[in-house]
Design a protein around this motif. Structure first.
Motif, PDB file in Angstrom:
ATOM      1  N   THR A   1       0.832  -1.200   0.000  1.00  0.00           N
ATOM      2  CA  THR A   1       0.000   0.000   0.000  1.00  0.00           C
ATOM      3  C   THR A   1       0.865   1.247   0.000  1.00  0.00           C
ATOM      4  O   THR A   1       2.039   1.202   0.376  1.00  0.00           O
ATOM      5  CB  THR A   1      -0.932  -0.007   1.248  1.00  0.00           C
ATOM      6  OG1 THR A   1      -1.660   1.208   1.297  1.00  0.00           O
ATOM      7  CG2 THR A   1      -0.142  -0.144   2.537  1.00  0.00           C
TER       8      THR A   1
ATOM      9  N   PHE B   1      -2.595   2.975  -4.325  1.00  0.00           N
ATOM     10  CA  PHE B   1      -1.770   3.177  -5.517  1.00  0.00           C
ATOM     11  C   PHE B   1      -2.343   2.518  -6.767  1.00  0.00           C
ATOM     12  O   PHE B   1      -2.374   3.105  -7.844  1.00  0.00           O
ATOM     13  CB  PHE B   1      -0.356   2.643  -5.254  1.00  0.00           C
ATOM     14  CG  PHE B   1       0.640   2.972  -6.328  1.00  0.00           C
ATOM     15  CD1 PHE B   1       1.333   4.180  -6.325  1.00  0.00           C
ATOM     16  CD2 PHE B   1       0.908   2.078  -7.357  1.00  0.00           C
ATOM     17  CE1 PHE B   1       2.260   4.481  -7.310  1.00  0.00           C
ATOM     18  CE2 PHE B   1       1.837   2.383  -8.345  1.00  0.00           C
ATOM     19  CZ  PHE B   1       2.515   3.580  -8.319  1.00  0.00           C
ATOM     20  N   PHE B   2      -2.770   1.269  -6.619  1.00  0.00           N
ATOM     21  CA  PHE B   2      -3.266   0.546  -7.788  1.00  0.00           C
ATOM     22  C   PHE B   2      -4.783   0.660  -7.940  1.00  0.00           C
ATOM     23  O   PHE B   2      -5.370   0.032  -8.818  1.00  0.00           O
ATOM     24  CB  PHE B   2      -2.857  -0.928  -7.711  1.00  0.00           C
ATOM     25  CG  PHE B   2      -1.363  -1.130  -7.783  1.00  0.00           C
ATOM     26  CD1 PHE B   2      -0.698  -0.968  -8.986  1.00  0.00           C
ATOM     27  CD2 PHE B   2      -0.626  -1.454  -6.660  1.00  0.00           C
ATOM     28  CE1 PHE B   2       0.673  -1.143  -9.068  1.00  0.00           C
ATOM     29  CE2 PHE B   2       0.753  -1.632  -6.730  1.00  0.00           C
ATOM     30  CZ  PHE B   2       1.401  -1.469  -7.943  1.00  0.00           C
ATOM     31  N   GLY B   3      -5.423   1.437  -7.049  1.00  0.00           N
ATOM     32  CA  GLY B   3      -6.868   1.586  -7.126  1.00  0.00           C
ATOM     33  C   GLY B   3      -7.611   0.352  -6.644  1.00  0.00           C
ATOM     34  O   GLY B   3      -8.828   0.241  -6.817  1.00  0.00           O
TER      35      GLY B   3
ATOM     36  N   ARG C   1      -7.019  -3.443  -3.860  1.00  0.00           N
ATOM     37  CA  ARG C   1      -6.137  -4.106  -2.902  1.00  0.00           C
ATOM     38  C   ARG C   1      -5.019  -4.853  -3.627  1.00  0.00           C
ATOM     39  O   ARG C   1      -5.238  -5.472  -4.670  1.00  0.00           O
ATOM     40  CB  ARG C   1      -6.940  -5.090  -2.067  1.00  0.00           C
ATOM     41  CG  ARG C   1      -6.060  -5.806  -1.064  1.00  0.00           C
ATOM     42  CD  ARG C   1      -6.887  -6.724  -0.230  1.00  0.00           C
ATOM     43  NE  ARG C   1      -7.855  -5.953   0.511  1.00  0.00           N
ATOM     44  CZ  ARG C   1      -8.186  -6.225   1.774  1.00  0.00           C
ATOM     45  NH1 ARG C   1      -7.633  -7.219   2.413  1.00  0.00           N
ATOM     46  NH2 ARG C   1      -9.071  -5.477   2.382  1.00  0.00           N
ATOM     47  N   ALA C   2      -3.822  -4.785  -3.073  1.00  0.00           N
ATOM     48  CA  ALA C   2      -2.692  -5.473  -3.694  1.00  0.00           C
ATOM     49  C   ALA C   2      -1.869  -6.148  -2.606  1.00  0.00           C
ATOM     50  O   ALA C   2      -1.850  -5.720  -1.455  1.00  0.00           O
ATOM     51  CB  ALA C   2      -1.817  -4.480  -4.465  1.00  0.00           C
TER      52      ALA C   2
END
Lengths: 457, 457
Positions: free
Chosen positions: A174, A193-195, A197-198
């Motif tokens: 995040t 950041f990626f719009g 969940r990562a």
């Protein structure tokens, strides 16, 4: 700074009799009446070069460089009584960097536990020099094995939106710090950041399958991450992972590659690192070299999971974890099978589907899947693999049984829609292989900067 | 599944006249009165193998496999009029996996933008097959270059507690999701997996220095991460990074290794991937092959930053970003220098200390540091490196000037206390090198699964 690697100085016989310049750190030094001796090491070799300082012209010479100092030395390379040495006078020595008396690596024979408190310095010891050189040679042997056989090296992503194992032990990635300004988890994810969940990938396999069904034969070699709260000598939160994936392959083909690769890379280390293997044989595991030579000269054992359970039940051995068909094999079971029953490396195949992942090919018996683990003496499992389920409907059914969110896997499912092929592969935990090859017992000691729960120095 | 790679079938002349079994996906197929033709590709080669289906015994044969289907085919390998082909009858073809009419890769000539919407399938096109094979060969050429020169491959940690650049563009790594139960950031950090704040490494350099001052010469090759909000054709949030670090080395030694390595790896691709280079020369950049051959046969240019600024000022060129001593060079400046002034690769050295990092060796002029960037035509910077500041007091002063927290760097500072040595290294952005070697203009098209701001499919 023109100089010659100490490895080169020690092995290139054509340099004998010539003037050479070497650089390195002082490992030991001692003074006597007419001469002083310095053992110098530049990291390129396990062995030191001996510097013999003739004090005849400078009898008051007392500044013998301390342990830990860095030097540049120019002198004549000669064959001494016991080893190659460089003969110099005090004037031929340049002190590059001094080292104070409180240098923590003064004496030999520090414990591995003590050295773990100084990851930035422990590479300067013989043990870590040898581990890291074997690690490097093993890595290159793995690359070479696959490259020579038309496998394409693929870098699968580390930051991912999916979770290969369907389990939850992932690190989240995040750019949002501690914050209470978001009302819900979805708000938080959308602002990230990626719009969405990562997390950090636990395996590159799913993307590896996408690559293999395009390039035919691929392998990955990169880090994987597990946020497991496992403080054991076998677990890292960040480890290196080799994952070949082969299109037009069944379980037998996967096993063939696994055995051939393990033998190739261990054979390469035996050939390229004789000093290091001798070091570990002497200091870590008596008989290591013979064990490795035996491994690569015998066919690996083969047993099905069902047969293995019978062997364990009949063994009369008291295990901590009880053995019954359907249980997962624990390290104690794996080691018993490889060390006591087979006395060599052994492939266990066809595990119960309920203890294995959704993507494994379902066997006709309806109970097992075309999975394979490779167990080796002293360590247990170092490889886990399978033929993958190539049938769209069967794969969907296995995912639904596990209550997986199919929407997250639409790309993966496409592979079974558009020209599906039999395919399979395996994962090798690189650090476990290094432990097996060196006899080092704690995984923290085969990677320079280990990451484990609660520890990130 | 016993079969032979199509690459092998197309290149091993000893197979001509023999029965062979190949597997692959249908790239094109067409039917005519007496014969049908299928172009089959298994991913191991850019070229397809032609399957010629004799319908004499089966004149009603109509099920010519569609584009995207996967097949297993056994037949006689013969030299056809234009190319090697396999002669079969319909009975010799096994359909492994069908493919529906809506397969998105039906026609040739899809745009790169369109293909970016299907990262899991685009590897099946000629362009991505060629990019990924060149990527793989380049990676192995890099490993080989360093291994043959006594460099030890080191895996520096991806999860880190420090920030190499002293900048803030790091991803945070956490096992805590969205939560309001922590009162302060410190509470949050203490409860986290590592018991403190952790992030994804932007560079392995600091740990690389620790390794080099133990093993002498090391290189890393792994992912690095940048949480930059840069949606450009040159930036990835996750990229692969090659970072050699050399003890007993000054700036000149670093430059020598950089030039030699770049020439070695490009020479290797020219030798091992002639089909792929010809493909990019024909479809992406006319003259690519000649440009690469020229690069490796000429000495790279050399200019100091101060000289470069003078050249840019005198150029009469209108730049978007104004040029003055002290400014950072932008891509437009970098490309002008390499494309218009030097017309080849050029090293720019000795940058103003204020625009470079704290760890670079301070030059005697008090204004510049011993930094180096390698600029290449068409791309701009692909390598950035420096000699490192080996003097403890000077390093501390540079860190204090930048208001850095010295406590976070005590291990790094130890390297200057205990036998400090001149040392240096550089970082190579692997994807930028691939762009340069292939002529591909967007960095999203040289890695299978790109990660950029707002995008993680």
């Amino acid at each position: 700074m023109k100089h010659i690697d100490i490895k080169e100085v020690l092995t290139n016989k054509e340099l004998i009799g010539q003037q050479v310049t070497v650089c390195g750190w002082v490992r030991t030094s001692r003074n006597s009446k007419n001469v002083a001796f310095v053992e110098l090491n530049d990291g390129t070799s396990l062995k030191n070069i001996q510097i013999v300082i003739d004090k005849a012209d400078d009898p008051d010479y007392k500044d013998i460089p301390r342990v830990g100092c860095s030097l540049k030395v120019t002198g004549a390379l000669v064959e001494g009584r016991n080893a190659t040495e460089i003969n110099v006078t005090p004037a031929d020595i340049t002190l590059l960097g001094d080292c104070p008396q409180d240098y923590p690596l003064q004496k030999k024979g520090h414990t591995l536990e003590f050295l773990r408190t100084m990851p930035h310095l422990r590479g300067r010891t013989n043990t870590f020099n040898a581990v890291m050189r074997i690690r490097s040679v093993l890595a290159q042997a793995i690359h070479q094995y696959y490259q020579e056989r038309n496998f394409v090296y693929v870098n699968t992503p580390l930051i991912t939106g999916s979770d290969c194992e369907g389990a939850g032990e992932m690190f989240r990635v995040t750019t949002i710090g501690y914050s209470t300004e978001y009302k819900t988890e979805d708000d938080y994810d959308a602002a990230d950041f990626f719009g969405r969940r990562a997390g950090l990938s636990v395996s590159g396999q799913l993307e590896g399958e996408m690559a293999a069904t395009a390039m035919g034969k691929i392998y990955t070699f990169g880090p994987s991450f597990r946020a497991e709260n496992s403080n054991t000598p076998k677990h890292l939160a960040e480890f290196w992972h080799v994952e070949p994936e082969i299109a037009f392959a069944e379980l037998e083909d996967v096993i063939e590659v696994a055995e051939d690769m393990v033998k190739h890379v261990i054979g390469t280390v035996l050939e390229k690192c004789p000093d290091e293997i001798a070091f570990f044989d002497a200091h870590f595991e008596k008989g290591l070299k013979a064990r490795l030579e035996e491994l690569i000269s015998h066919e690996f054992g083969r047993v099905t999971y069902t047969e293995a359970i019978e062997l364990l039940k009949k063994s009369g051995e008291k295990f901590v974890y009880p053995v019954d068909w359907g249980c997962d094999l624990q390290t104690e079971h794996e080691r018993y099978l490889s060390e006591k029953v087979f006395k060599k490396a052994v492939f266990v195949t066809d595990y119960p589907k309920d203890i294995k992942s959704f993507y494994m090919k379902q066997n006709p018996d309806g109970k097992t899947v075309a999975a394979v683990d490779l167990l080796v003496p002293g360590v247990g499992e170092i490889i886990g693999g399978s033929e993958r389920e190539a049938d769209y409907d069967k794969l969907i059914a296995a995912m639904k049984e596990r209550n997986m969110n199919l929407d997250l896997y639409s790309d993966y499912l496409d592979l079974r829609k558009f020209g599906t092929v039999p395919h399979g592969g395996f994962g090798l935990g690189f650090e476990r292989l290094i432990m097996y090859v060196t006899g080092v017992q704690n995984i923290r000691d085969v990677i320079m900067f280990p990451r484990t729960v609660g520890s990130i120095r």
